[in-house]
Write a protein that holds these residues in place. Structure first.
Motif, PDB file in Angstrom:
ATOM      1  N   ASP A 285     -41.833  13.988 -14.160  1.00  0.00           N
ATOM      2  CA  ASP A 285     -40.782  12.960 -14.051  1.00  0.00           C
ATOM      3  C   ASP A 285     -41.370  11.659 -13.516  1.00  0.00           C
ATOM      4  O   ASP A 285     -40.857  10.579 -13.800  1.00  0.00           O
ATOM      5  CB  ASP A 285     -39.647  13.422 -13.128  1.00  0.00           C
TER       6      ASP A 285
ATOM      7  N   ALA B 197     -30.557   9.714  -3.781  1.00  0.00           N
ATOM      8  CA  ALA B 197     -31.685  10.232  -2.988  1.00  0.00           C
ATOM      9  C   ALA B 197     -31.868  11.723  -3.248  1.00  0.00           C
ATOM     10  O   ALA B 197     -32.280  12.469  -2.362  1.00  0.00           O
ATOM     11  CB  ALA B 197     -31.435   9.953  -1.501  1.00  0.00           C
TER      12      ALA B 197
ATOM     13  N   GLY C 156     -33.222  14.924  -6.150  1.00  0.00           N
ATOM     14  CA  GLY C 156     -34.520  15.358  -6.677  1.00  0.00           C
ATOM     15  C   GLY C 156     -35.172  14.301  -7.543  1.00  0.00           C
ATOM     16  O   GLY C 156     -36.375  14.024  -7.396  1.00  0.00           O
ATOM     17  N   SER C 157     -34.425  13.678  -8.442  1.00  0.00           N
ATOM     18  CA  SER C 157     -35.046  12.699  -9.341  1.00  0.00           C
ATOM     19  C   SER C 157     -35.433  11.438  -8.578  1.00  0.00           C
ATOM     20  O   SER C 157     -36.412  10.769  -8.940  1.00  0.00           O
ATOM     21  CB  SER C 157     -34.124  12.374 -10.509  1.00  0.00           C
ATOM     22  N   ALA C 158     -34.710  11.097  -7.509  1.00  0.00           N
ATOM     23  CA  ALA C 158     -35.066   9.917  -6.713  1.00  0.00           C
ATOM     24  C   ALA C 158     -36.448  10.104  -6.073  1.00  0.00           C
ATOM     25  O   ALA C 158     -37.217   9.145  -5.951  1.00  0.00           O
ATOM     26  CB  ALA C 158     -34.016   9.660  -5.636  1.00  0.00           C
TER      27      ALA C 158
ATOM     28  N   ARG D 175     -24.969   7.897  -0.925  1.00  0.00           N
ATOM     29  CA  ARG D 175     -23.702   8.258  -0.281  1.00  0.00           C
ATOM     30  C   ARG D 175     -23.973   8.996   1.024  1.00  0.00           C
ATOM     31  O   ARG D 175     -23.397   8.688   2.060  1.00  0.00           O
ATOM     32  CB  ARG D 175     -22.885   9.123  -1.252  1.00  0.00           C
TER      33      ARG D 175
ATOM     34  N   ARG E 189     -29.911  11.871   3.444  1.00  0.00           N
ATOM     35  CA  ARG E 189     -30.872  12.170   2.358  1.00  0.00           C
ATOM     36  C   ARG E 189     -31.773  10.962   2.091  1.00  0.00           C
ATOM     37  O   ARG E 189     -32.941  11.119   1.734  1.00  0.00           O
ATOM     38  CB  ARG E 189     -30.143  12.582   1.082  1.00  0.00           C
TER      39      ARG E 189
ATOM     40  N   TRP F 156     -24.014   2.198   1.027  1.00  0.00           N
ATOM     41  CA  TRP F 156     -23.472   1.547  -0.179  1.00  0.00           C
ATOM     42  C   TRP F 156     -22.968   0.139   0.107  1.00  0.00           C
ATOM     43  O   TRP F 156     -23.072  -0.740  -0.730  1.00  0.00           O
ATOM     44  CB  TRP F 156     -22.322   2.371  -0.777  1.00  0.00           C
TER      45      TRP F 156
ATOM     46  N   THR G 142     -30.398   6.749 -10.000  1.00  0.00           N
ATOM     47  CA  THR G 142     -30.808   8.160 -10.057  1.00  0.00           C
ATOM     48  C   THR G 142     -29.650   9.066  -9.658  1.00  0.00           C
ATOM     49  O   THR G 142     -29.843  10.264  -9.493  1.00  0.00           O
ATOM     50  CB  THR G 142     -32.007   8.469  -9.121  1.00  0.00           C
TER      51      THR G 142
ATOM     52  N   MET H   5     -22.492   9.524 -15.707  1.00  0.00           N
ATOM     53  CA  MET H   5     -22.772  10.566 -16.699  1.00  0.00           C
ATOM     54  C   MET H   5     -21.432  11.065 -17.269  1.00  0.00           C
ATOM     55  O   MET H   5     -20.425  11.073 -16.548  1.00  0.00           O
ATOM     56  CB  MET H   5     -23.463  11.707 -15.961  1.00  0.00           C
TER      57      MET H   5
ATOM     58  N   TYR I 269     -28.709   9.947 -19.310  1.00  0.00           N
ATOM     59  CA  TYR I 269     -28.885   9.707 -20.745  1.00  0.00           C
ATOM     60  C   TYR I 269     -27.733  10.248 -21.592  1.00  0.00           C
ATOM     61  O   TYR I 269     -27.810  10.249 -22.820  1.00  0.00           O
ATOM     62  CB  TYR I 269     -30.231  10.246 -21.238  1.00  0.00           C
TER      63      TYR I 269
ATOM     64  N   MET J 262     -37.061   8.072 -20.613  1.00  0.00           N
ATOM     65  CA  MET J 262     -37.751   8.818 -19.547  1.00  0.00           C
ATOM     66  C   MET J 262     -37.868  10.293 -19.925  1.00  0.00           C
ATOM     67  O   MET J 262     -38.921  10.916 -19.736  1.00  0.00           O
ATOM     68  CB  MET J 262     -36.985   8.663 -18.235  1.00  0.00           C
TER      69      MET J 262
END
Ligand code: NAP
Length: 276
Positions: free
Chosen positions: A102, A129, A131-133, A153, A157, A174, A190, A195, A219, A243
């Motif tokens: 990633d 924040a 896993g993908s972050a 939020r 994390r 935020w 992220t 979605m 995506y 990505m």
């Protein structure tokens, strides 16, 4: 020589687009190779991975919920270790090694969509924040980005990301967004907001500088409302499908010995599948 095979391991696994992507490249390069889906429950994962060669595999992609366990069961490279999760495994002699693609999926997609993005002025602003972050932040650090604001939020994390990566990461709430947006050269979503089936992201991009780049990891839909709003302002964008495609390149190369290309033809194939 017998067919070389790799697989994607997850629970559930039906939704994975990886077989479509790797199948395309296998055909494109005329390889005697195979790529399969493997639905493996968490309790069975360790056994499955330890017996990867006996099952006829030279490697695997790993997806939810197994990425942390995959890290523990393998010899990780710097990226997987830093991110704390492995999504690609390969056999190297008798060793089971791992990486996290990633990281390069994120940066290669930006390189492709917005060449020179890392040299643009301004700070990075990462929303989320999870896993993908972690992969995104590590990719930004690799590319020399000096300030990475992380808005989440759950502020704990974001703080955890600072503990992991150091003071280059600046956790924020935020309500700091309007200020942070006006200093941003790169905005990355992220979170899963925006979605299909999730709440909208709903942030106002009007204070982003004109040279800012906007990218969304989501995506589905292909063109999120974040990306549509950025485009409407004339800002450069990179989408989440890019990505997803770029992160697949390294695994294919490791298993099958050919470095594949992310082409318009591949993109169309996956786009059609996502929108059907
Ligand atoms: P994750 O670890 O579950 O993290 C989810 C993040 O979204 C957290 O920061 C969470 O905040 C935030 N979030 C969720 N619901 C929220 C809400 N209602 N309000 C505010 N924040 C909310 O997930 P992940 O693995 O990082 O994945 C995140 C997204 O990236 C998913 O849509 C995934 O499909 C996509 N993704 C795409 C690619 C690609 O190749 N394009 C790769 C990886 C992931 P809290 O911490 O406060 O819960």
């Amino acid at each position: 020589m017998s067919t070389r095979a790799a697989c994607v391991v997850g629970w559930p696994i039906k939704h994975s687009r990886s077989p479509l992507i790797h199948g395309f490249w296998i055909r494109k390069h005329g390889l005697d190779a195979d790529y399969r889906r493997e639905a493996v429950e968490p309790e069975a994962f360790a056994d499955f991975i330890r017996n990867l060669p006996a099952r006829g595999y030279v490697g695997a992609n790993i997806t939810i919920p197994h990425k942390e366990m995959a890290l523990e069961l393998s010899e990780p490279d710097d990226r997987a270790r830093a991110v704390g999760a492995a999504n690609t495994l390969w056999l190297d002699g008798g060793r089971l090694r791992s990486t996290n693609t990633d990281v390069e999926g994120f940066t290669a997609n930006l390189d492709d969509a917005v060449p020179g993005w890392a040299a643009r002025p301004g700070e990075a602003l990462v929303l989320g924040a999870g896993g993908s972050a972690r992969a995104v932040v590590y990719g930004l650090i690799e590319r020399g980005i000096g300030t990475i604001n992380v808005v989440n939020r759950t502020i704990d994390r974001a703080n955890e990301l600072q503990r992991r990566f150091g003071t280059v990461v600046r956790p924020a709430e935020w309500d700091a967004l309007p200020n942070l947006l006006s200093n941003a050269g790169l905005l990355v979503n992220t979170t899963s907001l925006g979605m299909t089936g999730q709440p909208p992201l709903g942030i106002d991009l009007k204070s982003l500088p004109v040279h800012a780049v906007v990218t969304d990891l989501v995506y589905a839909p292909l063109k999120t409302s974040l990306l549509a709003a950025a485009e409407a302002r004339g800002l450069a964008i990179a989408d989440g499908l890019g990505m997803l495609l770029h992160q697949a390149v390294r695994g294919f190369e490791l298993w099958f010995g050919v470095r594949p290309q992310v082409t318009a033809e591949l993109r169309k194939l996956v786009e059609n599948d996502l929108t059907k």
